[in-house]
Design a protein around this motif. Structure first.
Motif, PDB file in Angstrom:
ATOM      1  N   ALA A   1       4.509  -3.997   3.601  1.00  0.00           N
ATOM      2  CA  ALA A   1       5.488  -4.807   2.868  1.00  0.00           C
ATOM      3  C   ALA A   1       6.369  -3.950   1.968  1.00  0.00           C
ATOM      4  O   ALA A   1       7.532  -4.285   1.717  1.00  0.00           O
ATOM      5  CB  ALA A   1       4.764  -5.867   2.034  1.00  0.00           C
ATOM      6  N   CYS A   2       5.824  -2.824   1.488  1.00  0.00           N
ATOM      7  CA  CYS A   2       6.571  -1.978   0.543  1.00  0.00           C
ATOM      8  C   CYS A   2       7.157  -0.725   1.195  1.00  0.00           C
ATOM      9  O   CYS A   2       7.685   0.143   0.498  1.00  0.00           O
ATOM     10  CB  CYS A   2       5.654  -1.540  -0.607  1.00  0.00           C
ATOM     11  SG  CYS A   2       5.033  -2.883  -1.624  1.00  0.00           S
TER      12      CYS A   2
ATOM     13  N   TRP B   1      10.019  -6.299  -0.564  1.00  0.00           N
ATOM     14  CA  TRP B   1       9.896  -6.447   0.887  1.00  0.00           C
ATOM     15  C   TRP B   1      11.269  -6.282   1.527  1.00  0.00           C
ATOM     16  O   TRP B   1      12.151  -7.115   1.352  1.00  0.00           O
ATOM     17  CB  TRP B   1       9.339  -7.831   1.216  1.00  0.00           C
ATOM     18  CG  TRP B   1       8.495  -7.871   2.446  1.00  0.00           C
ATOM     19  CD1 TRP B   1       8.630  -7.122   3.569  1.00  0.00           C
ATOM     20  CD2 TRP B   1       7.363  -8.719   2.672  1.00  0.00           C
ATOM     21  NE1 TRP B   1       7.669  -7.450   4.484  1.00  0.00           N
ATOM     22  CE2 TRP B   1       6.875  -8.428   3.954  1.00  0.00           C
ATOM     23  CE3 TRP B   1       6.727  -9.708   1.915  1.00  0.00           C
ATOM     24  CZ2 TRP B   1       5.778  -9.085   4.510  1.00  0.00           C
ATOM     25  CZ3 TRP B   1       5.647 -10.363   2.458  1.00  0.00           C
ATOM     26  CH2 TRP B   1       5.163 -10.052   3.737  1.00  0.00           C
ATOM     27  N   HIS B   2      11.467  -5.218   2.308  1.00  0.00           N
ATOM     28  CA  HIS B   2      12.782  -4.876   2.876  1.00  0.00           C
ATOM     29  C   HIS B   2      13.845  -4.802   1.781  1.00  0.00           C
ATOM     30  O   HIS B   2      15.004  -5.160   2.005  1.00  0.00           O
ATOM     31  CB  HIS B   2      13.189  -5.898   3.940  1.00  0.00           C
ATOM     32  CG  HIS B   2      12.214  -6.016   5.054  1.00  0.00           C
ATOM     33  ND1 HIS B   2      11.789  -4.927   5.783  1.00  0.00           N
ATOM     34  CD2 HIS B   2      11.564  -7.086   5.577  1.00  0.00           C
ATOM     35  CE1 HIS B   2      10.916  -5.319   6.710  1.00  0.00           C
ATOM     36  NE2 HIS B   2      10.753  -6.618   6.599  1.00  0.00           N
TER      37      HIS B   2
ATOM     38  N   VAL C   1       6.314  -7.882  -4.896  1.00  0.00           N
ATOM     39  CA  VAL C   1       6.406  -7.477  -3.487  1.00  0.00           C
ATOM     40  C   VAL C   1       7.180  -8.508  -2.677  1.00  0.00           C
ATOM     41  O   VAL C   1       8.128  -8.177  -1.952  1.00  0.00           O
ATOM     42  CB  VAL C   1       4.998  -7.266  -2.886  1.00  0.00           C
ATOM     43  CG1 VAL C   1       5.084  -7.129  -1.362  1.00  0.00           C
ATOM     44  CG2 VAL C   1       4.340  -6.032  -3.477  1.00  0.00           C
ATOM     45  N   VAL C   2       6.788  -9.778  -2.777  1.00  0.00           N
ATOM     46  CA  VAL C   2       7.435 -10.832  -2.000  1.00  0.00           C
ATOM     47  C   VAL C   2       8.880 -11.033  -2.441  1.00  0.00           C
ATOM     48  O   VAL C   2       9.780 -11.236  -1.612  1.00  0.00           O
ATOM     49  CB  VAL C   2       6.641 -12.159  -2.116  1.00  0.00           C
ATOM     50  CG1 VAL C   2       7.417 -13.311  -1.474  1.00  0.00           C
ATOM     51  CG2 VAL C   2       5.280 -12.023  -1.466  1.00  0.00           C
TER      52      VAL C   2
ATOM     53  N   GLN D   1       1.841 -12.397   7.308  1.00  0.00           N
ATOM     54  CA  GLN D   1       2.981 -11.733   7.928  1.00  0.00           C
ATOM     55  C   GLN D   1       2.590 -10.371   8.510  1.00  0.00           C
ATOM     56  O   GLN D   1       3.076  -9.983   9.575  1.00  0.00           O
ATOM     57  CB  GLN D   1       4.104 -11.551   6.901  1.00  0.00           C
ATOM     58  CG  GLN D   1       4.758 -12.844   6.462  1.00  0.00           C
ATOM     59  CD  GLN D   1       5.510 -13.517   7.598  1.00  0.00           C
ATOM     60  OE1 GLN D   1       6.445 -12.963   8.153  1.00  0.00           O
ATOM     61  NE2 GLN D   1       5.088 -14.715   7.959  1.00  0.00           N
TER      62      GLN D   1
ATOM     63  N   ILE E   1       1.572 -12.596   2.412  1.00  0.00           N
ATOM     64  CA  ILE E   1       1.622 -11.164   2.710  1.00  0.00           C
ATOM     65  C   ILE E   1       0.651 -10.822   3.839  1.00  0.00           C
ATOM     66  O   ILE E   1       1.002 -10.118   4.795  1.00  0.00           O
ATOM     67  CB  ILE E   1       1.311 -10.330   1.452  1.00  0.00           C
ATOM     68  CG1 ILE E   1       2.423 -10.485   0.409  1.00  0.00           C
ATOM     69  CG2 ILE E   1       1.147  -8.849   1.805  1.00  0.00           C
ATOM     70  CD1 ILE E   1       2.072  -9.913  -0.957  1.00  0.00           C
TER      71      ILE E   1
ATOM     72  N   LYS F   1      11.875 -11.374   0.847  1.00  0.00           N
ATOM     73  CA  LYS F   1      11.548 -11.660   2.249  1.00  0.00           C
ATOM     74  C   LYS F   1      11.503 -13.156   2.516  1.00  0.00           C
ATOM     75  O   LYS F   1      12.067 -13.650   3.497  1.00  0.00           O
ATOM     76  CB  LYS F   1      10.195 -11.027   2.586  1.00  0.00           C
ATOM     77  CG  LYS F   1       9.594 -11.415   3.942  1.00  0.00           C
ATOM     78  CD  LYS F   1      10.325 -10.755   5.081  1.00  0.00           C
ATOM     79  CE  LYS F   1       9.687 -11.123   6.428  1.00  0.00           C
ATOM     80  NZ  LYS F   1       8.370 -10.547   6.618  1.00  0.00           N
TER      81      LYS F   1
END
Length: 445
Positions: free
Chosen positions: A80-81, A401-402, A396-397, A68, A65, A406
């Motif tokens: 990320a969020c 993420w998007h 999150v990962v 990136q 995280i 991710k």
């Protein structure tokens, strides 16, 4: 005025700094204590399994995280969020920042104990007996002196920046730590009683490995010793060039950290049995006498019984612990410092001393209400806040993420199928494993 972002200038600098963050009192003080209290070899076995299944993936997620985003943990998690809820991500970063302050508040107190015991042995060697006794005796006055000293040592390194401060001193201190650790192990293993301790440490009783308390203790120890869940590894990851081979870097950090914990067990647990062989009471009802305070009572007496050479060994041992503590406090301090520098446009020097003042305040609070707050801070951090932060990193990962995974999606684009599996492991398996552990914590409490 916009601050110029510092960075690590070499791969080895990053690995040693990150390993220095992970390798600290959690390894050399906490791990052997937990191992001795939880079946020795059984705890070691579960610790290695938990590290492989949960701590290593959590470390990867945290570093990934930060790398990136190339930002401090609050901004990195917010970015990320942002397609789901940027505010949620930033709140997660702030919780990690608070965890870093919590860790520093009790860590600097314990680090001060290490430093005072090293000076106690030196004082004894040069004949200053009264000073040596005072330095080796737990007291509020001693805490009020040595805790600020250690905070100042960390601040003096942090304010110099990433390359000139963190990287420079990590590459100096970590090799010294390793050499001292190996030397002490060689010496202790030659003493009477050491082999018995070695057997307890290396031969697991597999009937104990399903004990929920042992598993929870091992998980907390793994997260604490790797400094996961408070943002330190995330901010270090952000100081590395984007899209470096993070897998190898994270494996290197985990291997170094786990190796040091293992070596610390090779030093401390045989030393406890050497002390027991010499007639000291070390265990009562299969638990260490004095818990975490044991090494400040039993081991100094053991070293003193060895004469002058024992005082030299004591000096080396507690200096080793002091170095380990210093390398860990650096990374935790960098979390709020990076936030203030990047998000609040505060100069690094001012941010460093501001954070140090906050840590000093909470450390003094812990010293004033030691019996009530000290153990509570450690339990909340290691068994609740750090694991919850790691669970958030996985989510999150893997999910936010998007609005997707991710790591998995990026791997599919580049045809790296092994990373697709890794992304799915972080997405599905790790959150479930952590949730199972939390359910057990709730049941036990």
């Amino acid at each position: 005025m916009t601050q110029t972002r510092d960075s690590f200038h070499s791969r080895i600098g990053f690995v040693l700094a990150a390993a220095g963050s992970a390798i600290g009192l959690g390894n050399i003080w906490g791990f052997p204590t937990n191992a001795a209290n939880n079946g020795g070899g059984a705890f070691l076995f579960v610790y290695l399994v938990v590290t492989l299944l949960l701590a290593l993936p959590a470390l990867y997620a945290e570093v990934y995280i930060g790398n990136q985003a190339q930002k401090n943990p609050v901004s990195a998690l917010g970015d990320a969020c942002k397609n789901f809820s940027e505010r949620l991500g930033r709140y997660g970063g702030v919780i990690g920042l608070c965890g870093a302050i919590m860790m520093l508040s009790f860590y600097t107190i314990v680090a001060g104990w290490m430093l005072s015991h090293a000076l106690s042995a030196i004082s004894q060697l040069i004949g200053l007996t009264d000073l040596s006794t005072w330095l080796a005796t737990s007291s509020t006055e001693r805490n009020l002196i040595f805790t600020p000293i250690f905070i100042l040592l960390g601040a003096a390194i942090i304010h110099q920046g990433v390359n000139k401060g963190i990287e420079k001193w990590s590459t100096r201190l970590m090799p010294i730590l390793l050499l001292m650790l190996f030397g002490l192990i060689i010496y202790i293993l030659q003493q009477p009683g050491a082999i018995e301790g070695l057997k307890v440490y290396l031969i697991p009783d597999f009937t104990q490995i399903t004990n929920p308390e042992l598993v929870i203790s091992a998980m907390g120890q793994a997260f604490f010793s790797l400094s996961i869940g408070v943002g330190g590894m995330m901010v270090y990851g952000s100081y590395m060039q984007k899209d470096k081979d993070l897998g190898k870097l994270v494996l290197s950090i985990t291997a170094l950290d786990t190796g040091i914990a293992f070596l610390a067990g090779l030093l401390i647990i045989p030393a406890l049995f050497v002390a027991q062989h010499a007639g000291q009471q070390v265990f009562q009802d299969n638990q260490l006498v004095g818990e975490g305070q044991l090494i400040f009572h039993i081991l100094p007496e053991l070293f003193a019984s060895m004469g002058s050479i024992g005082l030299v060994v004591a000096t080396g041992f507690f200096l080793l612990l002091s170095i380990a503590a210093l390398t860990s406090t650096i990374s935790s301090t960098e979390v709020p410092v990076a936030y203030l520098v990047e998000d609040k446009n505060v100069s690094r020097r001012k941010a460093t001393w501001l954070v140090s003042a906050v840590v000093l305040f909470f450390s003094m609070l812990l010293i004033a209400f030691f019996d009530v707050l000290f153990g509570a801070f450690i339990r909340v951090l290691t068994t609740i806040l750090q694991p919850l932060s790691c669970l958030f990193y996985f989510i999150v990962v893997g999910w936010l993420w998007h609005r997707g995974n991710k790591l998995r999606d990026k791997s599919l684009q580049h045809g790296r199928k092994y990373l697709v599996m890794w992304g799915n492991y972080l997405r599905f398996v790790c959150p479930v494993l952590l949730t199972v552990v939390f359910v057990n914590v709730a049941i036990l409490n």
